[in-house]
Write a protein that holds these residues in place. Structure first.
Motif, PDB file in Angstrom:
ATOM      1  N   GLY A 145       6.577   6.140   0.101  1.00 32.79           N
ATOM      2  CA  GLY A 145       6.913   7.554  -0.020  1.00 32.79           C
ATOM      3  C   GLY A 145       6.885   8.281   1.308  1.00 32.79           C
ATOM      4  N   MET A 146       6.866   7.535   2.405  1.00 36.12           N
ATOM      5  CA  MET A 146       6.813   8.141   3.740  1.00 36.12           C
ATOM      6  C   MET A 146       8.213   8.371   4.299  1.00 36.12           C
ATOM      7  N   PRO A 147       8.350   9.288   5.255  1.00 37.35           N
ATOM      8  CA  PRO A 147       9.637   9.476   5.932  1.00 37.35           C
ATOM      9  C   PRO A 147      10.012   8.222   6.718  1.00 37.35           C
ATOM     10  N   LEU A 148      11.292   8.032   6.936  1.00 48.14           N
ATOM     11  CA  LEU A 148      11.768   6.836   7.630  1.00 48.14           C
ATOM     12  C   LEU A 148      11.176   6.702   9.028  1.00 48.14           C
ATOM     13  N   THR A 149      11.009   7.826   9.722  1.00 47.74           N
ATOM     14  CA  THR A 149      10.497   7.762  11.097  1.00 47.74           C
ATOM     15  C   THR A 149       9.073   7.212  11.142  1.00 47.74           C
ATOM     16  N   VAL A 150       8.266   7.585  10.148  1.00 44.65           N
ATOM     17  CA  VAL A 150       6.893   7.074  10.078  1.00 44.65           C
ATOM     18  C   VAL A 150       6.889   5.647   9.548  1.00 44.65           C
ATOM     19  N   ALA A 151       7.744   5.394   8.564  1.00 41.96           N
ATOM     20  CA  ALA A 151       7.803   4.063   7.946  1.00 41.96           C
ATOM     21  C   ALA A 151       8.178   2.991   8.958  1.00 41.96           C
ATOM     22  N   GLU A 152       8.973   3.353   9.947  1.00 43.35           N
ATOM     23  CA  GLU A 152       9.405   2.366  10.936  1.00 43.35           C
ATOM     24  C   GLU A 152       8.220   1.777  11.693  1.00 43.35           C
ATOM     25  N   ARG A 153       7.261   2.615  12.045  1.00 48.41           N
ATOM     26  CA  ARG A 153       6.105   2.133  12.808  1.00 48.41           C
ATOM     27  C   ARG A 153       5.227   1.225  11.956  1.00 48.41           C
ATOM     28  N   PHE A 170      -0.176   0.444  -1.471  1.00 46.45           N
ATOM     29  CA  PHE A 170      -1.533   0.929  -1.217  1.00 46.45           C
ATOM     30  C   PHE A 170      -1.505   2.333  -0.620  1.00 46.45           C
ATOM     31  N   MET A 171      -0.609   2.548   0.320  1.00 48.41           N
ATOM     32  CA  MET A 171      -0.557   3.850   0.985  1.00 48.41           C
ATOM     33  C   MET A 171      -0.105   4.953   0.026  1.00 48.41           C
ATOM     34  N   ARG A 172       0.832   4.624  -0.849  1.00 48.56           N
ATOM     35  CA  ARG A 172       1.258   5.615  -1.845  1.00 48.56           C
ATOM     36  C   ARG A 172       0.103   5.956  -2.788  1.00 48.56           C
ATOM     37  N   GLU A 173      -0.626   4.917  -3.210  1.00 48.42           N
ATOM     38  CA  GLU A 173      -1.758   5.138  -4.116  1.00 48.42           C
ATOM     39  C   GLU A 173      -2.842   5.987  -3.445  1.00 48.42           C
ATOM     40  N   TYR A 174      -3.104   5.704  -2.183  1.00 46.51           N
ATOM     41  CA  TYR A 174      -4.116   6.467  -1.445  1.00 46.51           C
ATOM     42  C   TYR A 174      -3.729   7.946  -1.366  1.00 46.51           C
ATOM     43  N   GLN A 175      -2.466   8.193  -1.057  1.00 45.46           N
ATOM     44  CA  GLN A 175      -2.007   9.580  -0.932  1.00 45.46           C
ATOM     45  C   GLN A 175      -2.080  10.316  -2.267  1.00 45.46           C
ATOM     46  N   GLU A 176      -1.745   9.606  -3.352  1.00 39.10           N
ATOM     47  CA  GLU A 176      -1.773  10.241  -4.668  1.00 39.10           C
ATOM     48  C   GLU A 176      -3.201  10.540  -5.115  1.00 39.10           C
ATOM     49  N   GLU A 177      -4.144   9.654  -4.765  1.00 37.18           N
ATOM     50  CA  GLU A 177      -5.530   9.840  -5.198  1.00 37.18           C
ATOM     51  C   GLU A 177      -6.270  10.879  -4.363  1.00 37.18           C
TER      52      GLU A 177
END
Length: 332
Positions: free
Chosen positions: A263-271, A289-296
């Protein structure tokens, strides 16, 4: 009375003849789950390879497509995508089904065979047998081995079978159900089997999947996923067997896939995609995992608040480090 019985017998034989000549359309579909799957460049290569296989007069014999590559690189997902395309878009895949499409001609036999060992193959073929109406044959194949589990000696013997110490004991029921299944689906037109996890060192299993070029089984496709690039060898340009290497995703595909999973922007996802070296399985795990962390936590992870991976640290080790850090953040 005898005349009536004779007429009934002849009538029954006639009905069976008609059923054999014009079999009822079966419907058996088991395609691996594709939840969260992102199409990639290799999917197009796989489809184009299949199109080439279907040329050169191969429409009435078995074609074999082998997807090989390291574990976790998406071989099964590519196979599932191909099967899904053949099933849901038969108009676009007429080159394989070899017929004009309508609802009566819709492809209906696409099944996955777990080739981890002969026991899993037996289970897969028995499941398919039940789906296509071979309930008695499937039951007989299962019962032949279930008898061993009724005594203490039998249970130990069955454990040995599961440990593959006496794996050849599966040969008889597996051969019986395999032959019954192939004889049946051959009568129903085109078919697709996915042999998942085939291995060269288990060559004894090869008798339980259709051979490339076999004309006795009609227009069929065997898709195989394996880590072994040497599994089966091509024998000339017109031989109906082809291989496609499934490796790391391209950078573009990897970034889009990670962005979709996290669920991250492409610019961040690239790194982040660079961190996992464009390996699909790791991207899926990391992104989820990162999506779950952000949602929780309602807090977005960014590249700056994650630990820099030390030299020589593998992705699983780094992933563990990251999870520990996020747990600390959650408690603060």
């Amino acid at each position: 009375m005898r005349t009536m019985l004779r007429l009934l017998k002849e009538g029954y034989e006639f009905v069976e003849l008609i059923r054999h000549r014009f079999p009822r359309k079966v419907h058996a579909v088991r395609i691996p789950l594709r939840r969260g799957f992102y199409q990639r460049k290799e999917d197009k290569e796989v489809m184009n390879t299949l199109k080439r296989l279907c040329k050169n007069g191969n429409s009435s014999r078995v074609k074999t497509l082998i997807l090989h590559g390291p574990a976790g690189h998406g071989k099964v997902h590519c196979a599932a995508n191909l099967m899904d395309q053949l099933y849901t878009k038969p108009v676009c895949s007429r080159f394989f089904w070899n017929q004009s499409w309508n609802f009566r001609n819709r492809p209906t036999v696409l099944w996955t065979i777990n080739a981890t060992n002969k026991e899993t193959m037996l289970e897969s073929f028995c499941s398919l047998a039940k789906e296509i109406g071979l309930t008695k044959q499937a039951k007989a194949a299962n019962q032949e081995l279930s008898l061993f589990s009724r005594t203490s000696e039998g249970r130990q013997y069955h454990m040995n079978l599961q440990n593959q110490c006496q794996e050849n004991a599966y040969d008889k029921p597996l051969k019986q159900i395999y032959e019954e299944v192939m004889k049946t689906i051959r009568r129903h037109g085109s078919w697709v089997l996915l042999i998942e996890g085939a291995k060269e060192d288990r060559s004894s299993q090869q008798q339980f999947w259709p051979s490339p070029g076999d004309p006795s089984l009609g227009n069929g496709l065997v898709i195989m996923t394996t880590e072994d690039s040497k599994l089966l060898q091509e024998e000339g340009d017109d031989y109906p067997l082809a291989k496609v290497f499934i490796g790391k995703m391209t950078k573009e595909d990897a970034v889009k896939f990670f962005a979709k999973k996290s669920g991250m922007p492409l610019t961040v996802a690239e790194r982040f995609a660079n961190l996992v070296h464009f390996i699909p399985q790791d991207i899926a795990k990391f992104g989820a995992f990162m999506r779950e962390y952000q949602e929780e936590t309602n807090r977005q992870l960014n590249f700056e608040n994650l630990p820099v991976p030390p030299k020589g640290v593998s992705f699983p080790e780094y992933f563990t480090m990251m999870m520990e850090l996020t747990r600390e953040n959650q408690t603060q």
